[in-house]
Design a protein around this motif. Structure first.
Motif, PDB file in Angstrom:
ATOM      1  N   CYS A  18     -14.817   8.780  -5.620  1.00 13.43           N
ATOM      2  CA  CYS A  18     -14.706   7.517  -6.355  1.00 13.43           C
ATOM      3  C   CYS A  18     -14.065   7.703  -7.729  1.00 13.43           C
ATOM      4  CB  CYS A  18     -16.083   6.875  -6.528  1.00 13.43           C
ATOM      5  SG  CYS A  18     -16.654   6.005  -5.058  1.00 13.43           S
ATOM      6  N   GLU A  19     -13.507   8.887  -7.995  1.00 17.33           N
ATOM      7  CA  GLU A  19     -12.888   9.097  -9.305  1.00 17.33           C
ATOM      8  C   GLU A  19     -11.501   8.465  -9.342  1.00 17.33           C
ATOM      9  OE1 GLU A  19     -14.605  10.322 -11.746  1.00 17.33           O
ATOM     10  OE2 GLU A  19     -16.265  10.714 -10.382  1.00 17.33           O
ATOM     11  N   PRO A  20     -11.138   7.871 -10.477  1.00 17.49           N
ATOM     12  CA  PRO A  20      -9.823   7.223 -10.586  1.00 17.49           C
ATOM     13  C   PRO A  20      -8.672   8.235 -10.561  1.00 17.49           C
ATOM     14  CG  PRO A  20     -11.218   6.738 -12.516  1.00 17.49           C
ATOM     15  CD  PRO A  20     -11.942   7.753 -11.702  1.00 17.49           C
ATOM     16  N   SER A  21      -7.566   7.839  -9.940  1.00 16.89           N
ATOM     17  CA  SER A  21      -6.358   8.667  -9.936  1.00 16.89           C
ATOM     18  C   SER A  21      -5.517   8.284 -11.151  1.00 16.89           C
ATOM     19  CB  SER A  21      -5.562   8.415  -8.653  1.00 16.89           C
ATOM     20  OG  SER A  21      -5.095   7.078  -8.644  1.00 16.89           O
ATOM     21  N   GLU A  22      -4.412   8.993 -11.366  1.00 12.16           N
ATOM     22  CA  GLU A  22      -3.499   8.668 -12.472  1.00 12.16           C
ATOM     23  C   GLU A  22      -3.027   7.216 -12.383  1.00 12.16           C
ATOM     24  OE1 GLU A  22      -2.426  10.403 -15.187  1.00 12.16           O
ATOM     25  OE2 GLU A  22      -4.023  11.781 -14.614  1.00 12.16           O
ATOM     26  N   GLU A  23      -2.676   6.777 -11.163  1.00  9.52           N
ATOM     27  CA  GLU A  23      -2.226   5.398 -10.963  1.00  9.52           C
ATOM     28  C   GLU A  23      -3.336   4.415 -11.307  1.00  9.52           C
ATOM     29  OE1 GLU A  23      -1.827   7.786  -8.788  1.00  9.52           O
ATOM     30  OE2 GLU A  23       0.245   7.830  -8.065  1.00  9.52           O
ATOM     31  N   ASP A  24      -4.565   4.813 -10.995  1.00  9.35           N
ATOM     32  CA  ASP A  24      -5.703   3.928 -11.275  1.00  9.35           C
ATOM     33  C   ASP A  24      -5.864   3.714 -12.771  1.00  9.35           C
ATOM     34  OD1 ASP A  24      -6.154   3.843  -8.594  1.00  9.35           O
ATOM     35  OD2 ASP A  24      -7.832   5.244  -8.621  1.00  9.35           O
ATOM     36  N   SER A  30       0.825  -1.194   0.000  1.00 13.27           N
ATOM     37  CA  SER A  30       0.000   0.000   0.000  1.00 13.27           C
ATOM     38  C   SER A  30       0.865   1.250   0.000  1.00 13.27           C
ATOM     39  CB  SER A  30      -0.919   0.019   1.226  1.00 13.27           C
ATOM     40  OG  SER A  30      -1.927  -0.934   1.060  1.00 13.27           O
ATOM     41  N   GLY A  31       0.613   2.100  -0.963  1.00 18.34           N
ATOM     42  CA  GLY A  31       1.333   3.367  -1.041  1.00 18.34           C
ATOM     43  C   GLY A  31       0.407   4.482  -0.632  1.00 18.34           C
ATOM     44  N   GLU A  70      -1.177   6.607  -2.587  1.00 21.87           N
ATOM     45  CA  GLU A  70      -2.308   6.741  -3.479  1.00 21.87           C
ATOM     46  C   GLU A  70      -2.789   5.393  -4.022  1.00 21.87           C
ATOM     47  OE1 GLU A  70      -4.440   8.900  -5.290  1.00 21.87           O
ATOM     48  OE2 GLU A  70      -4.164   9.999  -3.424  1.00 21.87           O
ATOM     49  N   SER A  71      -1.903   4.455  -4.170  1.00 20.30           N
ATOM     50  CA  SER A  71      -2.323   3.233  -4.847  1.00 20.30           C
ATOM     51  C   SER A  71      -1.707   1.996  -4.204  1.00 20.30           C
ATOM     52  CB  SER A  71      -1.907   3.277  -6.310  1.00 20.30           C
ATOM     53  OG  SER A  71      -0.510   3.193  -6.407  1.00 20.30           O
ATOM     54  N   ALA A  72      -2.303   0.867  -4.491  1.00 21.77           N
ATOM     55  CA  ALA A  72      -1.788  -0.399  -4.010  1.00 21.77           C
ATOM     56  C   ALA A  72      -1.300  -1.193  -5.220  1.00 21.77           C
ATOM     57  CB  ALA A  72      -2.878  -1.149  -3.266  1.00 21.77           C
ATOM     58  N   LEU A  73      -0.071  -1.641  -5.158  1.00 20.20           N
ATOM     59  CA  LEU A  73       0.500  -2.357  -6.292  1.00 20.20           C
ATOM     60  C   LEU A  73       0.239  -3.853  -6.192  1.00 20.20           C
ATOM     61  CD1 LEU A  73       4.007  -0.662  -6.470  1.00 20.20           C
ATOM     62  CD2 LEU A  73       1.985  -0.149  -7.854  1.00 20.20           C
ATOM     63  N   ILE A  74      -0.100  -4.430  -7.311  1.00 23.35           N
ATOM     64  CA  ILE A  74      -0.377  -5.856  -7.336  1.00 23.35           C
ATOM     65  C   ILE A  74       0.853  -6.598  -7.842  1.00 23.35           C
ATOM     66  CG2 ILE A  74      -1.742  -7.629  -8.478  1.00 23.35           C
ATOM     67  CD1 ILE A  74      -4.034  -5.590  -8.578  1.00 23.35           C
ATOM     68  N   HIS A  75       1.182  -7.682  -7.180  1.00 20.92           N
ATOM     69  CA  HIS A  75       2.286  -8.521  -7.633  1.00 20.92           C
ATOM     70  C   HIS A  75       1.786  -9.469  -8.708  1.00 20.92           C
ATOM     71  CE1 HIS A  75       5.334  -7.849  -4.328  1.00 20.92           C
ATOM     72  NE2 HIS A  75       4.309  -7.090  -3.995  1.00 20.92           N
ATOM     73  N   LEU A  76       2.112  -9.145  -9.954  1.00 20.75           N
ATOM     74  CA  LEU A  76       1.640  -9.946 -11.088  1.00 20.75           C
ATOM     75  C   LEU A  76       2.025 -11.413 -10.998  1.00 20.75           C
ATOM     76  CD1 LEU A  76       2.206  -7.905 -14.336  1.00 20.75           C
ATOM     77  CD2 LEU A  76       0.102  -8.978 -13.557  1.00 20.75           C
ATOM     78  N   GLU A  77       3.234 -11.670 -10.511  1.00 22.47           N
ATOM     79  CA  GLU A  77       3.735 -13.045 -10.488  1.00 22.47           C
ATOM     80  C   GLU A  77       3.001 -13.905  -9.457  1.00 22.47           C
ATOM     81  OE1 GLU A  77       5.359 -10.375  -9.628  1.00 22.47           O
ATOM     82  OE2 GLU A  77       6.373 -10.667  -7.708  1.00 22.47           O
ATOM     83  N   MET A  78       2.200 -13.269  -8.615  1.00 21.35           N
ATOM     84  CA  MET A  78       1.457 -14.006  -7.607  1.00 21.35           C
ATOM     85  C   MET A  78       0.102 -14.490  -8.120  1.00 21.35           C
ATOM     86  SD  MET A  78       3.379 -13.948  -4.984  1.00 21.35           S
ATOM     87  CE  MET A  78       3.833 -13.193  -3.452  1.00 21.35           C
ATOM     88  N   LEU A  79      -0.283 -14.098  -9.330  1.00 17.36           N
ATOM     89  CA  LEU A  79      -1.591 -14.484  -9.857  1.00 17.36           C
ATOM     90  C   LEU A  79      -1.704 -15.986 -10.054  1.00 17.36           C
ATOM     91  CD1 LEU A  79      -2.455 -11.891 -12.640  1.00 17.36           C
ATOM     92  CD2 LEU A  79      -3.391 -12.079 -10.352  1.00 17.36           C
ATOM     93  N   PRO A  80      -2.784 -16.596  -9.565  1.00 17.24           N
ATOM     94  CA  PRO A  80      -2.993 -18.017  -9.817  1.00 17.24           C
ATOM     95  C   PRO A  80      -3.092 -18.276 -11.326  1.00 17.24           C
ATOM     96  CG  PRO A  80      -4.570 -17.207  -8.193  1.00 17.24           C
ATOM     97  CD  PRO A  80      -3.854 -16.012  -8.767  1.00 17.24           C
ATOM     98  N   LEU A  81      -2.538 -19.374 -11.773  1.00 12.81           N
ATOM     99  CA  LEU A  81      -2.574 -19.721 -13.200  1.00 12.81           C
ATOM    100  C   LEU A  81      -3.999 -19.984 -13.660  1.00 12.81           C
ATOM    101  CD1 LEU A  81       0.436 -22.145 -13.671  1.00 12.81           C
ATOM    102  CD2 LEU A  81       0.180 -19.857 -14.620  1.00 12.81           C
ATOM    103  N   GLY A  82      -4.309 -19.552 -14.865  1.00 15.17           N
ATOM    104  CA  GLY A  82      -5.621 -19.846 -15.438  1.00 15.17           C
ATOM    105  C   GLY A  82      -6.750 -19.039 -14.855  1.00 15.17           C
ATOM    106  N   LEU A  83      -6.404 -18.051 -14.070  1.00 14.74           N
ATOM    107  CA  LEU A  83      -7.435 -17.233 -13.448  1.00 14.74           C
ATOM    108  C   LEU A  83      -8.100 -16.342 -14.494  1.00 14.74           C
ATOM    109  CD1 LEU A  83      -8.442 -16.470 -10.519  1.00 14.74           C
ATOM    110  CD2 LEU A  83      -6.940 -14.507 -10.725  1.00 14.74           C
TER     111      LEU A  83
END
Ligand SMILES: [Zn+2]
Length: 118
Positions: free
Chosen positions: A74-80, A44-45, A47-60
């Motif tokens: 509820c408006e998106p930020s630049e990071e969003d 968590s930063g 403004e935004s929370a970064l997702i670890h791509l390599e943690m994604l379950p396969l075939g999801l």
């Protein structure tokens, strides 16, 4: 695209418990109905929370993302906008105080779209 009403409730609950921090998850489901969340380890930063791509379950099957804003906006930020282009087509933002009205949905271009609750 549709989303289960129960899931929206679960999202709002998660957002409340994460508050004042952001909560982020991926949206999955089947047959065009978003029905489940996939929680991922995130950093968590400010403004935004970064997702670890390599943690994604396969075939999801990723329909999109959901995250919370600890502010009443509820408006998106630049990071969003950047996040929206990375995962799926449906991006939900829930914002403080996280009632059934405090959410919006956007497409990958950051345009607001309607998401039907079922
Ligand atoms: Zn955001």
């Amino acid at each position: 695209m549709k989303m289960k009403k129960e899931l929206l409730k679960a999202i709002l609950e998660s957002a409340k418990s994460a508050y004042p921090y952001e909560f982020v998850a991926l949206l999955t489901g089947e047959k065009g109905i978003i029905s489940e969340l996939v929680f991922l380890p995130s950093i968590s930063g400010e403004e935004s929370a970064l997702i670890h791509l390599e943690m994604l379950p396969l075939g999801l099957r990723v329909y999109g993302t959901v995250h919370s804003h600890p502010s009443p906006c509820c408006e998106p930020s630049e990071e969003d906008f950047f996040l929206f282009t990375k995962f799926g087509k449906v991006h939900v933002i829930v914002c403080y105080p996280f009632t059934m009205k405090d959410w919006k949905c956007f497409d990958s271009n950051g345009e607001e779209i309607k998401l039907e609750l079922v």
